[in-house]
Design an enzyme around this catalytic site. Structure first.
Site, mmCIF file in Angstrom:
data_model
loop_
_atom_site.group_PDB
_atom_site.id
_atom_site.type_symbol
_atom_site.label_atom_id
_atom_site.label_comp_id
_atom_site.label_asym_id
_atom_site.label_seq_id
_atom_site.Cartn_x
_atom_site.Cartn_y
_atom_site.Cartn_z
ATOM 1 N N GLN A 52 -91.706 -51.271 32.204
ATOM 2 C CA GLN A 52 -90.784 -52.179 31.531
ATOM 3 C C GLN A 52 -91.542 -53.389 31.007
ATOM 4 O OE1 GLN A 52 -89.217 -49.955 33.367
ATOM 5 N NE2 GLN A 52 -87.907 -49.674 31.601
ATOM 6 N N GLY A 53 -91.307 -53.714 29.732
ATOM 7 C CA GLY A 53 -91.970 -54.868 29.145
ATOM 8 C C GLY A 53 -93.188 -54.511 28.325
ATOM 9 N N ASP A 54 -93.596 -53.254 28.374
ATOM 10 C CA ASP A 54 -94.765 -52.814 27.607
ATOM 11 C C ASP A 54 -94.375 -52.141 26.303
ATOM 12 O OD1 ASP A 54 -96.586 -53.716 29.440
ATOM 13 O OD2 ASP A 54 -96.601 -51.882 30.587
ATOM 14 N N SER A 55 -93.106 -51.891 26.117
ATOM 15 C CA SER A 55 -92.630 -51.229 24.907
ATOM 16 C C SER A 55 -93.216 -51.853 23.647
ATOM 17 C CB SER A 55 -91.112 -51.314 24.812
ATOM 18 O OG SER A 55 -90.496 -50.429 25.696
ATOM 19 N N ASP A 115 -90.082 -43.988 16.650
ATOM 20 C CA ASP A 115 -89.872 -45.248 17.378
ATOM 21 C C ASP A 115 -90.967 -46.250 17.004
ATOM 22 O OD1 ASP A 115 -88.922 -47.159 19.095
ATOM 23 O OD2 ASP A 115 -89.555 -46.161 20.943
ATOM 24 N N HIS A 146 -87.144 -49.514 19.084
ATOM 25 C CA HIS A 146 -86.106 -49.854 20.059
ATOM 26 C C HIS A 146 -86.191 -51.306 20.527
ATOM 27 C CE1 HIS A 146 -89.192 -48.641 23.194
ATOM 28 N NE2 HIS A 146 -88.620 -49.648 23.843
#
Length: 272
Positions: A218-221, A127, A81
């Site tokens: 958020q931002g660790d994906s 993913d 993603h």
């Protein structure tokens, strides 16, 4: 998917560790059971502490706001993603070799190609994605991936430069780390709501159900969830994917189950 929905569920943006509560959350409050759409960024590490220089040397920060791990000297493993498609791509910059993103010692390498899992977004899950770098990074060690489910349990480590609290939209300058306990598929699905759509064969849940406080955000994906194997070496068992908020109680983070896709990852890496 609306902005509020993907922001809550996906963890693409950055990983950061929050203060006293120490919580690492994978996604923001809302939720879609799946990670964000193409190119959207997700979550960060909440409730963590600073990692020491060289502690997790294979950690990678990608310029679109995601994390990753060096899989081979020239390939970064991240989340599907975080990228929009398979094909030539020179727009991504990978930062490696440092815990401080502003360090003058940082190694920065541009991308040349991206391979996005063809099963991402389907009932099969998947993913994961690979980012090929313009040149190999030989001064940074790689992180091996789990090829069996042997290590898909226990207590896991997470790390990233993402948000340090849900909704903060501010990533961390420094790499943060934390630990999260395994949550069985049965227990995770039984939470209901957001977690009813969990894909047991493709995803792993992890987090402190009773207290929350620690999670990716958020931002660790795309960053790794990892642990030590039987020889004492680090091994990647999960990829930060999505979740219902960050570090909430009874709302674990959801990670791509690397062992399920290990053969596909290896085959794709051999071709790009």
């Amino acid at each position: 998917m609306s902005t509020s929905t993907w922001f809550s569920a996906l963890k693409k943006p950055a990983i950061a560790i929050a203060g006293a509560a120490t919580v690492i959350g994978l996604a923001s409050p809302a939720a879609a059971a799946q990670p964000p759409g193409d190119g959207e960024v997700g979550t960060q590490v909440v409730g963590g502490t600073r990692a020491a220089q060289g502690e997790f040397p294979w950690m990678v920060r990608l310029s679109m706001g995601c994390g990753g791990a060096l899989y081979t000297p020239q390939i970064v493993l991240t989340a599907a993603h975080c990228v929009s498609r398979t094909g030539a791509n020179t727009s991504i910059t990978a930062t490696l070799g440092v815990v401080d993103l502003q360090s003058s010692s940082a190694i920065k390498v541009k991308s040349t190609y991206v391979h996005r899992s063809p099963t991402y977004g389907t009932a099969t899950g998947g993913d994961w994605a690979l980012v090929k770098l313009a040149s190999p990074v030989t001064t940074v060690p790689t992180l091996k991936i789990a090829t069996t489910k042997e290590y898909d349990t226990g207590t896991f480590d997470i790390a990233g430069w993402g948000d340090t609290s849900e909704g903060s939209q501010q990533g961390s300058r420094y790499l943060l780390k934390a630990k999260v306990p395994f949550v069985s598929d049965t227990t995770c699905k039984a939470i209901g709501g957001y977690y009813r759509s969990l894909i047991p064969s493709a995803e792993i849940c992890a987090g402190d159900l009773a207290n929350g406080g620690t999670d990716t955000c958020q931002g660790d994906s795309g960053g790794p969830m990892f642990r030590k194997d039987n020889t004492g070496e680090w091994i990647e068992v999960g990829i930060v994917s999505h979740g219902n908020g960050c570090a909430r109680a009874n709302a674990p983070g959801v990670y791509t189950e690397v062992s399920t896709f290990a053969k596909d990852i290896a085959a794709a890496a051999a071709k790009i």
